[in-house]
Design a protein around this motif. Sequence first.
Motif, PDB file in Angstrom:
ATOM      1  N   CYS A  74       0.853  -1.181   0.000  1.00  0.00           N
ATOM      2  CA  CYS A  74       0.000   0.000   0.000  1.00  0.00           C
ATOM      3  C   CYS A  74       0.891   1.233   0.000  1.00  0.00           C
ATOM      4  N   CYS A 100       0.548   3.587   2.072  1.00  0.00           N
ATOM      5  CA  CYS A 100       0.561   4.132   3.434  1.00  0.00           C
ATOM      6  C   CYS A 100       1.510   3.332   4.305  1.00  0.00           C
ATOM      7  N   ALA A 146      -6.179  -1.039   6.016  1.00  0.00           N
ATOM      8  CA  ALA A 146      -6.974   0.155   6.297  1.00  0.00           C
ATOM      9  C   ALA A 146      -8.117  -0.130   7.255  1.00  0.00           C
ATOM     10  N   SER A 147      -8.597  -1.377   7.287  1.00  0.00           N
ATOM     11  CA  SER A 147      -9.738  -1.727   8.123  1.00  0.00           C
ATOM     12  C   SER A 147      -9.742  -3.231   8.349  1.00  0.00           C
ATOM     13  N   SER A 180      -1.521  -2.182  12.153  1.00  0.00           N
ATOM     14  CA  SER A 180      -2.521  -1.375  11.461  1.00  0.00           C
ATOM     15  C   SER A 180      -2.849  -0.081  12.190  1.00  0.00           C
ATOM     16  N   SER A 181      -2.464   0.045  13.450  1.00  0.00           N
ATOM     17  CA  SER A 181      -2.635   1.323  14.146  1.00  0.00           C
ATOM     18  C   SER A 181      -1.739   2.401  13.545  1.00  0.00           C
ATOM     19  N   CYS A 182      -0.720   1.964  12.792  1.00  0.00           N
ATOM     20  CA  CYS A 182       0.193   2.899  12.126  1.00  0.00           C
ATOM     21  C   CYS A 182      -0.068   2.963  10.622  1.00  0.00           C
ATOM     22  N   TYR A 183      -1.235   2.543  10.182  1.00  0.00           N
ATOM     23  CA  TYR A 183      -1.508   2.405   8.752  1.00  0.00           C
ATOM     24  C   TYR A 183      -1.318   3.709   7.986  1.00  0.00           C
ATOM     25  N   ASP A 184      -1.614   4.829   8.620  1.00  0.00           N
ATOM     26  CA  ASP A 184      -1.524   6.121   7.938  1.00  0.00           C
ATOM     27  C   ASP A 184      -0.129   6.746   8.003  1.00  0.00           C
ATOM     28  N   ASP A 185       0.828   6.033   8.537  1.00  0.00           N
ATOM     29  CA  ASP A 185       2.182   6.571   8.700  1.00  0.00           C
ATOM     30  C   ASP A 185       3.142   5.832   7.763  1.00  0.00           C
ATOM     31  N   PRO A 186       3.477   6.404   6.620  1.00  0.00           N
ATOM     32  CA  PRO A 186       4.350   5.709   5.662  1.00  0.00           C
ATOM     33  C   PRO A 186       5.779   5.514   6.157  1.00  0.00           C
ATOM     34  N   TRP A 189      -7.214  -1.097  15.199  1.00  0.00           N
ATOM     35  CA  TRP A 189      -7.535  -0.007  14.284  1.00  0.00           C
ATOM     36  C   TRP A 189      -7.989   1.229  15.053  1.00  0.00           C
TER      37      TRP A 189
END
Length: 469
Positions: free
Chosen positions: A9, A11, A16-17, A82-88, A468
């Motif tokens: 991904c 990200c 994501a979910s 996945s708690s860090c999913y938005d942190d590339p 999440w």
Amino acid sequence: MEDGGSKCCACGPGYASPLEATKASPEKLLYITCIQGEKGKHDYVATIDVDPSSPTYSQVIHRTIMPYANDELHHSGWNSCSSCYDDPSQKRDNLVVAGLISDRIYVIDVAKNPRAPEILKVIEPKEMHDLDLSAPHTLHCLADGNVMVSSMGNAKREAKGSFFLIDTKEWKIKGLWSEDSTNFGYDFWYQPRHNVMISSEWGSPSAFCTGFSLDHVSAGMYGQSLHVWDWKEHKKIQTLDLGSEGLMPLEIRFLHEPTATTGFVGCALTANVFRFHQLEDGKWAADKVIDVPSWKVSNWALPSMPGIITDILISMDDRFLYLSNWVQGDIRQYDISDPAHPKLVGQIYVGGSAVSGGGVTILEDNVKAPEPLVVNGKRFHGGPQMLQLSLDGRRLYVTTSLFSPWDRQFYPDMVEKGSVLLQIDVDVNVGGLKINPKLMVDFGAEPDGPVLAHEIRYPGGDCSSDIWL
């Protein structure tokens, strides 16, 4: 793509979910903590090939051996999830493994070569002891890149439930998560959307590390409460006393859907499952929703044999709950579409302490003694303990070791002959469980003698590590 099923991904790590996680490709590798169980021997993390198309399918393909003896490797967690999913900037590339008896923590690099992981860093016991902590248990990655760890004792191994943080850049213990502590510690699960963390209790390390004793229970050395924490303020705000029906509340499992305000905890000694949930006024409550009856028996340590629920697990789609009755010997599958009223839809026996021909007699008219566990013509000993479920919910992996001092007490034959890894095929339509004879690992056949296999992790995440936001 990470070996084991994690999707690429743009990200950060994970998915994501929970729904996206269920669409992942099948796991290809398992990482399992293995305990030698004898003084002077070194524990290791075994890498298991579970790819049916592989020539080494159902084999131990690597052993990451710890440099010290007598760690009692127990639970593990990822440096990020996945708690860090938005942190590339984050990658799920290190498995963090804790020694329950040694208080030593190992960081294992699984990214460089997923089939042959290497030790990256050793966090020595002194770092825990300097915080007056011991007996590390659950490890969860946080969205800020730290790893949070629960502990069950003070530096003298007396009862004390605490939480500390590990800096995943420097790989050092950076301090306590909270100045508050509890009488006992064990597991925890956080849910930031509701500003809550809930933790559970096992007992005092000075008690459980010597084996199980009813005298220790009578002396109040085991817990029976859940604790509710303010996630932002790092403060304990409520205690839920489960009473005599909730002795030894162990594994905490929130529903995976982050908007949900409910979850479950399995209580080992009383073989009950409680549902915890948030009330309209913001407080939390817990109600018993599953009760496994004890059996009247003869020729056993006690006249009544409890199930001893030592692990529970929730499928990624939040449809099924699984539990293991380590002493009675069965795995159960419950439909939890209505969390307040779980419905038993699958059950399978894989050994136990009262198997047919084993010496213990069940004195219940409606209970037939389970058959011994035999796979591909080989007899195994012990009962179902740690569970891990594939992200699509179709493969349930099971190991049989709980904790070496208790293994010696309840299943000496398993200690002598080694534990086992099994795969249970799951009917995800109407429910149902069946042993898959194609995947079975005999840990009695290890090069340095029999070992005790405990917790299971996958590269790319699993059903008990990812949270999440």
